[in-house]
Design an enzyme around this catalytic site. Structure first.
Site, PDB file in Angstrom:
ATOM      1  N   GLY A  12      66.014  33.088 -60.507  1.00  0.00           N
ATOM      2  CA  GLY A  12      66.090  32.533 -59.163  1.00  0.00           C
ATOM      3  C   GLY A  12      66.023  33.539 -58.031  1.00  0.00           C
ATOM      4  CG  ASN A  14      60.217  34.396 -56.217  1.00  0.00           C
ATOM      5  OD1 ASN A  14      59.588  34.910 -55.312  1.00  0.00           O
ATOM      6  ND2 ASN A  14      60.098  34.788 -57.469  1.00  0.00           N
ATOM      7  CB  ILE A  93      53.096  22.099 -67.273  1.00  0.00           C
ATOM      8  CG1 ILE A  93      52.791  23.391 -68.055  1.00  0.00           C
ATOM      9  CG2 ILE A  93      51.802  21.435 -66.775  1.00  0.00           C
ATOM     10  CD1 ILE A  93      52.112  24.474 -67.250  1.00  0.00           C
ATOM     11  CG  ASN A 108      53.369  28.537 -58.943  1.00  0.00           C
ATOM     12  OD1 ASN A 108      54.552  28.637 -59.236  1.00  0.00           O
ATOM     13  ND2 ASN A 108      52.395  29.159 -59.598  1.00  0.00           N
ATOM     14  CG  HIS A 110      50.410  33.636 -60.858  1.00  0.00           C
ATOM     15  ND1 HIS A 110      50.907  33.207 -62.063  1.00  0.00           N
ATOM     16  CD2 HIS A 110      49.515  34.616 -61.129  1.00  0.00           C
ATOM     17  CE1 HIS A 110      50.332  33.881 -63.034  1.00  0.00           C
ATOM     18  NE2 HIS A 110      49.472  34.757 -62.494  1.00  0.00           N
ATOM     19  CG  ASP A 151      48.687  30.022 -62.408  1.00  0.00           C
ATOM     20  OD1 ASP A 151      48.752  30.702 -63.450  1.00  0.00           O
ATOM     21  OD2 ASP A 151      49.674  29.504 -61.871  1.00  0.00           O
ATOM     22  CD  GLN A 179      56.257  47.715 -53.192  1.00  0.00           C
ATOM     23  OE1 GLN A 179      55.026  47.628 -53.197  1.00  0.00           O
ATOM     24  NE2 GLN A 179      56.879  48.857 -53.492  1.00  0.00           N
ATOM     25  CD  GLU A 181      57.046  37.513 -57.884  1.00  0.00           C
ATOM     26  OE1 GLU A 181      57.901  36.635 -58.050  1.00  0.00           O
ATOM     27  OE2 GLU A 181      56.665  38.276 -58.786  1.00  0.00           O
TER      28      GLU A 181
END
Ligand code: GRF
Length: 208
Positions: A12, A14, A93, A108, A110, A151, A179, A181
């Site tokens: 978690g 992000n 998914i 999303n 990635h 994606d 740096q 996300e």
């Protein structure tokens, strides 16, 4: 107001970046209504609870079949009446019924520069292992809209990160998170909250 549902599977960090920006008043008009994980022991759920955010877990294995799971997931998300679903370290998914109900309202993060090192099998540490195995000098992260593919939706933001001599997959993952996300995911949410994102011919235009 831009109400978010954030979907998670693991640590978690992000999600934490979003929570921090909101609490620092850097995302005015944005609120996280619910955090949903497919993994009931995800530390991301603890982060949500610590900040007074509803934390729910829902797993495919809790249901007799995929359709029952996907209908329950859609019902759960709908019950919070959110404007945007954010996949933040989410390994689930997203079922097509959710993608269809929230067309161009799911984003999303990635941990690579799409179309490199993405698609089936490219998630978490595996992405950075593949980056090192190929010997690329620059990697990074991408925020994109989610469609029925993996994606494959329109790209919103990307940020490059240098691969350094002696990098391990763990060191590289951390650098990409720090740096890239944790910067571009909140920035994408801000742009959407300010109505500055348009999709034209399946390409994202950022309105200045
Ligand atoms: C990160 O590399 C993220 O890009 C990927 O999952 C990893 C963990 O993310 N999707 P988080 O710490 O759970 O946000």
């Amino acid at each position: 107001m831009l109400k978010l549902a954030v979907m998670v599977s693991g640590g978690g960090t992000n999600l934490q970046a979003l929570i921090d920006r909101i609490e620092q008043n850097k995302l005015p008009g944005v609120s996280i209504e619910v955090v949903i994980s497919n993994n009931k022991s995800a530390f991301a759920l603890e982060r949500a609870k610590k900040h007074g955010i509803a934390a729910m877990s829902l797993s495919r294995k809790d249901f007799d079949n995929f359709n029952l799971f996907s209908e329950s997931l859609l019902h759960l998300i709908d019950s919070y009446q959110v404007d945007l679903i954010v996949l933040a370290g989410c390994l689930m998914i997203i079922p097509n019924n959710v993608v269809g109900s929230y067309r161009n309202r799911i984003i999303n993060i990635h941990p690579a520069l799409i179309p490199s090192f993405c698609g089936d099998g490219f998630y978490g540490l595996k992405v950075h292992e593949a980056v090192l195995a190929r010997g690329v000098k620059v990697t990074g992260a991408t925020v994109h809209f989610v469609d029925e593919g993996t994606d494959t939706g329109p790209i919103i933001l990307q940020k490059a990160v240098m691969v350094e001599e002696g990098d391990t997959a763990e060191l590289l993952q951390r650098r990409v998170m720090e740096q890239a996300e944790w910067e571009i995911l909140p920035e994408a949410v801000r742009l959407i909250a300010e109505g500055k994102i348009e999709i034209v011919d399946n390409h994202v235009k950022i309105v200045k």
